[in-house]
Scaffold this motif. Structure first.
Motif, PDB file in Angstrom:
ATOM      1  N   GLY A 185       0.913  -1.085  -0.260  1.00  0.00           N
ATOM      2  CA  GLY A 185       0.141   0.061  -0.096  1.00  0.00           C
ATOM      3  C   GLY A 185       0.597   1.451   0.043  1.00  0.00           C
ATOM      4  O   GLY A 185       0.376   1.867  -0.773  1.00  0.00           O
ATOM      5  N   PRO A 186       1.926   1.576   0.848  1.00  0.00           N
ATOM      6  CA  PRO A 186       2.079   2.351   1.343  1.00  0.00           C
ATOM      7  C   PRO A 186       3.183   3.144  -0.452  1.00  0.00           C
ATOM      8  O   PRO A 186       3.619   1.944  -0.602  1.00  0.00           O
ATOM      9  N   ASP A 187       3.231   4.348  -1.189  1.00  0.00           N
ATOM     10  CA  ASP A 187       3.828   4.662  -2.367  1.00  0.00           C
ATOM     11  C   ASP A 187       5.578   4.964  -1.139  1.00  0.00           C
ATOM     12  O   ASP A 187       6.814   4.379  -2.319  1.00  0.00           O
ATOM     13  N   VAL A 188       6.128   5.053  -0.074  1.00  0.00           N
ATOM     14  CA  VAL A 188       7.243   5.152   0.539  1.00  0.00           C
ATOM     15  C   VAL A 188       7.761   3.794   2.069  1.00  0.00           C
ATOM     16  O   VAL A 188       6.966   4.460   2.932  1.00  0.00           O
ATOM     17  N   VAL A 189       8.752   3.818   1.427  1.00  0.00           N
ATOM     18  CA  VAL A 189       8.833   2.816   2.526  1.00  0.00           C
ATOM     19  C   VAL A 189      10.473   3.083   3.113  1.00  0.00           C
ATOM     20  O   VAL A 189      11.255   3.016   2.400  1.00  0.00           O
ATOM     21  N   ILE A 190      10.545   3.786   4.553  1.00  0.00           N
ATOM     22  CA  ILE A 190      11.621   3.861   4.721  1.00  0.00           C
ATOM     23  C   ILE A 190      12.054   3.224   5.467  1.00  0.00           C
ATOM     24  O   ILE A 190      11.823   2.829   6.743  1.00  0.00           O
ATOM     25  N   MET A 191      13.285   1.759   5.730  1.00  0.00           N
ATOM     26  CA  MET A 191      13.895   0.833   6.298  1.00  0.00           C
ATOM     27  C   MET A 191      14.985   1.363   7.083  1.00  0.00           C
ATOM     28  O   MET A 191      15.817   1.519   6.703  1.00  0.00           O
ATOM     29  N   THR A 192      14.843   1.084   8.260  1.00  0.00           N
ATOM     30  CA  THR A 192      15.630   2.030   9.237  1.00  0.00           C
ATOM     31  C   THR A 192      16.818   0.746  10.201  1.00  0.00           C
ATOM     32  O   THR A 192      16.345  -0.529  10.041  1.00  0.00           O
ATOM     33  N   SER A 193      17.930   1.172   9.834  1.00  0.00           N
ATOM     34  CA  SER A 193      18.470  -0.592  11.045  1.00  0.00           C
ATOM     35  C   SER A 193      18.925  -1.617  10.563  1.00  0.00           C
ATOM     36  O   SER A 193      18.878  -2.329  11.013  1.00  0.00           O
ATOM     37  N   VAL A 194      18.812  -0.856   8.670  1.00  0.00           N
ATOM     38  CA  VAL A 194      19.363  -1.923   8.019  1.00  0.00           C
ATOM     39  C   VAL A 194      20.888  -2.329   8.147  1.00  0.00           C
ATOM     40  O   VAL A 194      21.999  -1.821   8.180  1.00  0.00           O
ATOM     41  N   PRO A 195      21.240  -3.410   7.969  1.00  0.00           N
ATOM     42  CA  PRO A 195      22.657  -4.406   8.302  1.00  0.00           C
ATOM     43  C   PRO A 195      23.110  -4.261   7.321  1.00  0.00           C
ATOM     44  O   PRO A 195      22.877  -4.606   5.928  1.00  0.00           O
ATOM     45  N   GLU A 196      24.685  -4.109   7.752  1.00  0.00           N
ATOM     46  CA  GLU A 196      25.573  -3.533   6.859  1.00  0.00           C
ATOM     47  C   GLU A 196      26.557  -5.449   7.221  1.00  0.00           C
ATOM     48  O   GLU A 196      25.860  -6.128   7.491  1.00  0.00           O
ATOM     49  N   SER A 197      27.382  -5.196   6.311  1.00  0.00           N
ATOM     50  CA  SER A 197      28.322  -6.459   6.289  1.00  0.00           C
ATOM     51  C   SER A 197      29.278  -6.821   7.829  1.00  0.00           C
ATOM     52  O   SER A 197      28.964  -5.581   8.317  1.00  0.00           O
ATOM     53  N   LYS A 198      29.104  -7.478   7.500  1.00  0.00           N
ATOM     54  CA  LYS A 198      29.781  -8.384   8.963  1.00  0.00           C
ATOM     55  C   LYS A 198      31.648  -7.599   9.908  1.00  0.00           C
ATOM     56  O   LYS A 198      31.504  -6.824  10.811  1.00  0.00           O
ATOM     57  N   THR A 199      31.735  -7.429   8.986  1.00  0.00           N
ATOM     58  CA  THR A 199      33.553  -6.220   8.844  1.00  0.00           C
ATOM     59  C   THR A 199      33.331  -4.520   8.541  1.00  0.00           C
ATOM     60  O   THR A 199      33.811  -4.267   9.268  1.00  0.00           O
ATOM     61  N   SER A 200      32.053  -4.192   8.740  1.00  0.00           N
ATOM     62  CA  SER A 200      31.222  -3.094   8.601  1.00  0.00           C
ATOM     63  C   SER A 200      30.591  -2.158   9.952  1.00  0.00           C
ATOM     64  O   SER A 200      30.273  -2.894  10.355  1.00  0.00           O
ATOM     65  N   LYS A 201      31.619  -0.769  10.165  1.00  0.00           N
ATOM     66  CA  LYS A 201      30.978  -0.667  10.931  1.00  0.00           C
ATOM     67  C   LYS A 201      30.682   0.896  10.929  1.00  0.00           C
ATOM     68  O   LYS A 201      30.416   2.132  12.167  1.00  0.00           O
ATOM     69  N   ASN A 202      29.146   0.509   9.841  1.00  0.00           N
ATOM     70  CA  ASN A 202      28.235   0.755   9.326  1.00  0.00           C
ATOM     71  C   ASN A 202      26.851   0.965   9.892  1.00  0.00           C
ATOM     72  O   ASN A 202      26.913  -0.618   9.528  1.00  0.00           O
ATOM     73  N   THR A 203      26.303   1.757   9.692  1.00  0.00           N
ATOM     74  CA  THR A 203      24.540   0.978   9.898  1.00  0.00           C
ATOM     75  C   THR A 203      23.626   2.180   9.170  1.00  0.00           C
ATOM     76  O   THR A 203      24.234   3.105   8.701  1.00  0.00           O
ATOM     77  N   SER A 204      22.663   1.568   8.056  1.00  0.00           N
ATOM     78  CA  SER A 204      21.659   2.428   7.013  1.00  0.00           C
ATOM     79  C   SER A 204      20.734   2.858   6.983  1.00  0.00           C
ATOM     80  O   SER A 204      19.766   1.811   8.171  1.00  0.00           O
ATOM     81  N   VAL A 205      19.625   4.035   6.577  1.00  0.00           N
ATOM     82  CA  VAL A 205      18.338   3.798   6.504  1.00  0.00           C
ATOM     83  C   VAL A 205      18.012   3.637   4.973  1.00  0.00           C
ATOM     84  O   VAL A 205      19.063   4.166   3.938  1.00  0.00           O
ATOM     85  N   ILE A 206      17.684   3.064   4.475  1.00  0.00           N
ATOM     86  CA  ILE A 206      17.543   2.833   2.784  1.00  0.00           C
ATOM     87  C   ILE A 206      15.737   3.083   2.764  1.00  0.00           C
ATOM     88  O   ILE A 206      14.829   3.097   3.262  1.00  0.00           O
ATOM     89  N   ALA A 207      16.194   3.909   1.483  1.00  0.00           N
ATOM     90  CA  ALA A 207      14.098   4.057   1.161  1.00  0.00           C
ATOM     91  C   ALA A 207      13.895   3.818  -0.162  1.00  0.00           C
ATOM     92  O   ALA A 207      14.822   3.699  -1.012  1.00  0.00           O
TER      93      ALA A 207
END
Length: 290
Positions: free
Chosen positions: A177-199
């Protein structure tokens, strides 16, 4: 007649202590020049993230009275924004609220608060997941974290997931239903020290990503803060990627401003120290098209 300021119906719980839900949403949106009209789903002496023995008053029946009175007053809203809900009956009430107050000109934002770190919150169950799926269908924008996304999709919680699979999840959520989906706390690779938001924006068929350094600290209420900045930013006329950028930058500033202080993190981020950041221009745009 045009309203002098934008107006949001905020349907969330109110906790007397701890920066979460309405005690975070109201100051953030007010600072961004947005009028907040709260509809409390419950009143608690503190939020539930790390506190025991809190008092809890269920306001489900009052929500019906709220809705009916606002309808009599013929109030119009630029955004309907819901978050943590205490029962499936509340979801039915909010669905009716959207039917009564939703228009082609306003936006409906649903933060499907159900769990984190691969697990449902104590107050959630399978019945709530089914009902939340129905509410998601009525939304223009949803902001699940990775855990909530997999529960909505009946997927397994697996942190070893590719960006391609995340995109597929976002498209599947948007098809609900929603036109826009914003996913938070998206996992990165095991070696990454980052976290992402993807929409994902279905209307433009574009995916946007904002990445930030992972800070090893947990503060309740950051999801409420993030979605509130998204709401305020979009109502101010920002594009989706700029809204994402502002949301991530603000939460990062909140955590960094709080992390160095020795206080119980269950109280939430030190929101009062960074609210003024919301009135600053976006200095660095870190979003990317993926």
């Amino acid at each position: 007649m045009n309203k002098p300021v934008k107006r949001v119906a905020a349907i969330h719980d109110l906790s007397g202590f701890g920066r979460a839900s309405l005690t975070a949403i109201i100051p953030i949106l007010s600072t961004m020049g947005i009028q907040v009209c709260p509809m409390p789903t419950a009143v608690l002496s503190s939020h539930t993230g790390g506190f025991n023995g809190y008092s809890f008053v269920d306001l489900t029946d009052s929500m019906i009275e709220y809705k009916n009175h606002w309808k009599q007053l013929n109030i119009d809203f630029d955004c309907i924004y819901s978050g943590f809900l205490g029962s499936t009956k509340q979801i039915d009430i909010i669905s009716e609220f959207i039917d009564d107050f939703g228009t082609d000109d306003n936006i409906v934002v649903v933060d499907p608060v159900m769990g984190d770190n691969g697990e449902l919150y104590d107050t959630m169950d399978s019945e709530m997941i089914v009902s939340m799926k129905k509410l998601v269908c009525k939304a223009d924008i949803i902001t699940p974290n990775f855990t909530e996304a997999v529960y909505l999709l009946d997927k397994n919680y697996d942190l070893n997931i590719s960006e391609k699979e995340i995109k597929e999840y976002l498209i599947e959520l948007s098809s609900m239903g929603p036109d826009v989906v914003i996913m938070t706390s998206v996992p990165e690779s095991k070696t990454s020290k980052n976290t992402s938001v993807i929409a994902y924006d279905r209307k433009t068929n574009k995916f946007w990503k904002v990445t930030c350094k992972y800070i090893p600290a947990y503060f309740p209420g950051t999801g409420d803060c993030f979605t509130s900045v998204i709401v305020g930013s979009l109502l101010q006329g920002d594009s989706l990627p700029i809204a994402l950028d502002r949301g991530v930058q603000f939460i990062t500033a909140c955590i960094r401003a709080s992390y160095g202080f020795d206080y119980p993190h269950r109280e939430g981020v030190l929101l009062e120290r960074v609210l003024q950041n919301l009135n600053m221009p976006v200095m660095v745009s870190s979003y990317e098209l993926i």
